[in-house]
Scaffold this motif. Structure first.
Motif, short mmCIF file in Angstrom:
data_model
loop_
_atom_site.label_atom_id
_atom_site.label_comp_id
_atom_site.label_asym_id
_atom_site.label_seq_id
_atom_site.Cartn_x
_atom_site.Cartn_y
_atom_site.Cartn_z
N GLN A 1 34.26 43.21 31.58
CA GLN A 1 33.19 43.53 31.87
C GLN A 1 33.07 43.83 33.40
OE1 GLN A 1 30.05 44.70 30.06
NE2 GLN A 1 29.97 45.75 32.07
N MET A 2 33.11 45.08 33.79
CA MET A 2 33.22 45.41 35.22
C MET A 2 31.68 45.88 35.85
SD MET A 2 36.98 46.74 35.67
CE MET A 2 36.59 48.25 35.00
N ASN A 3 31.01 45.03 36.42
CA ASN A 3 29.75 45.55 37.20
C ASN A 3 29.93 45.79 38.56
OD1 ASN A 3 28.73 45.22 34.54
ND2 ASN A 3 28.01 42.89 34.90
N ASN A 4 28.73 46.43 38.97
CA ASN A 4 28.68 46.80 40.49
C ASN A 4 30.06 47.03 41.22
OD1 ASN A 4 27.52 46.89 42.99
ND2 ASN A 4 27.86 44.87 43.44
N LEU A 5 30.69 48.27 40.53
CA LEU A 5 32.12 48.66 40.92
C LEU A 5 31.93 49.23 42.25
CD1 LEU A 5 33.15 49.92 37.44
CD2 LEU A 5 34.39 48.37 38.70
N LYS A 6 33.02 48.93 42.99
CA LYS A 6 33.33 49.60 44.19
C LYS A 6 34.42 50.48 44.32
CE LYS A 6 31.54 44.99 46.31
NZ LYS A 6 31.81 44.02 47.20
N THR A 7 34.46 51.31 45.31
CA THR A 7 35.50 52.14 45.29
C THR A 7 36.89 51.81 45.53
OG1 THR A 7 35.23 52.33 47.80
CG2 THR A 7 34.17 54.19 46.59
N GLU A 8 36.83 50.51 46.00
CA GLU A 8 37.98 49.69 46.10
C GLU A 8 38.58 48.99 44.83
OE1 GLU A 8 35.31 49.21 48.07
OE2 GLU A 8 35.11 47.20 48.60
N ASP A 9 37.80 49.08 43.87
CA ASP A 9 38.26 48.76 42.66
C ASP A 9 39.17 49.90 41.94
OD1 ASP A 9 34.93 47.18 42.04
OD2 ASP A 9 36.74 46.27 42.51
N THR A 10 39.22 51.06 42.44
CA THR A 10 39.98 51.95 41.81
C THR A 10 41.55 51.67 41.69
OG1 THR A 10 38.61 53.82 42.69
CG2 THR A 10 40.97 54.23 42.33
N ALA A 11 42.02 51.83 40.51
CA ALA A 11 43.06 51.24 40.16
C ALA A 11 43.83 51.45 38.95
CB ALA A 11 43.30 49.79 40.49
N ILE A 12 44.99 51.23 38.39
CA ILE A 12 45.40 50.95 37.21
C ILE A 12 45.27 49.52 36.85
CG2 ILE A 12 47.22 51.41 35.47
CD1 ILE A 12 48.35 53.61 37.15
N TYR A 13 44.63 49.41 35.70
CA TYR A 13 44.43 47.93 35.10
C TYR A 13 45.32 47.59 33.88
CZ TYR A 13 40.34 47.48 38.09
OH TYR A 13 39.53 47.35 39.24
N TYR A 14 45.96 46.66 34.22
CA TYR A 14 46.99 46.15 33.26
C TYR A 14 46.90 44.75 32.50
CZ TYR A 14 49.99 49.40 35.87
OH TYR A 14 50.68 50.55 36.39
N CYS A 15 46.72 44.94 31.09
CA CYS A 15 46.38 43.67 30.48
C CYS A 15 47.92 42.93 30.40
CB CYS A 15 45.97 43.87 29.03
SG CYS A 15 45.80 42.98 27.82
N VAL A 16 47.68 41.50 30.47
CA VAL A 16 48.90 40.55 30.20
C VAL A 16 48.49 39.35 29.25
CG1 VAL A 16 48.22 39.36 32.19
CG2 VAL A 16 50.64 39.55 31.62
#
Length: 129
Positions: A82-97
């Motif tokens: 759950q990602m709240n209060n997102l910022k421009t610096e959170d822009t990325a590809i998110y990988y599960c591991v």
């Protein structure tokens, strides 16, 4: 062979929220932690969050602590971010591991170069200003 499939990425305005999901095709008895890394354009992959499969304990990077929340639904073999209060610096590809024998905090220390058991293909998150 376990496969991880992420979903939930997309485009959101700064200050908004998204929920990422990662479904494991099967749960191996030894899997102890599932987590998230991210990679922004031109940047190295970095640790975001991790959740203990058995007790739900979590660990976060300093950059997301207090804004992101990880959780697990064991019955669905699914980990959420759950990602709240997102910022421009959170822009990325998110990988599960996923991995066995380590803790969420250990994942933050081992980093992306460690040979984890399984990686997903990633889901794109774009945060606009």
């Amino acid at each position: 062979q376990v496969q991880l499939r992420e979903s939930g990425g997309g485009l959101v305005q700064a200050g908004g929220s998204l929920i990422l999901s990662c479904v494991a095709s099967a749960h191996t008895f030894s899997t102890s932690v599932m987590g998230w890394f991210r990679q922004a354009p031109g940047e190295e992959r970095e640790f975001v969050a991790a959740v203990n499969w058995n007790n739900g304990n979590t660990y976060y990077s300093d950059s997301v602590n207090g804004r992101f929340t990880g959780s697990i639904d064991n019955a669905k073999n699914t980990v959420y971010l759950q990602m709240n209060n997102l910022k421009t610096e959170d822009t990325a590809i998110y990988y599960c591991v996923a991995d066995a024998g380590i803790t969420p905090q250990a994942m933050s220390i081992l980093g992306p170069s460690y040979e984890y058991d399984y990686w997903g293909q990633g889901t794109q998150v774009i945060v606009s200003s």
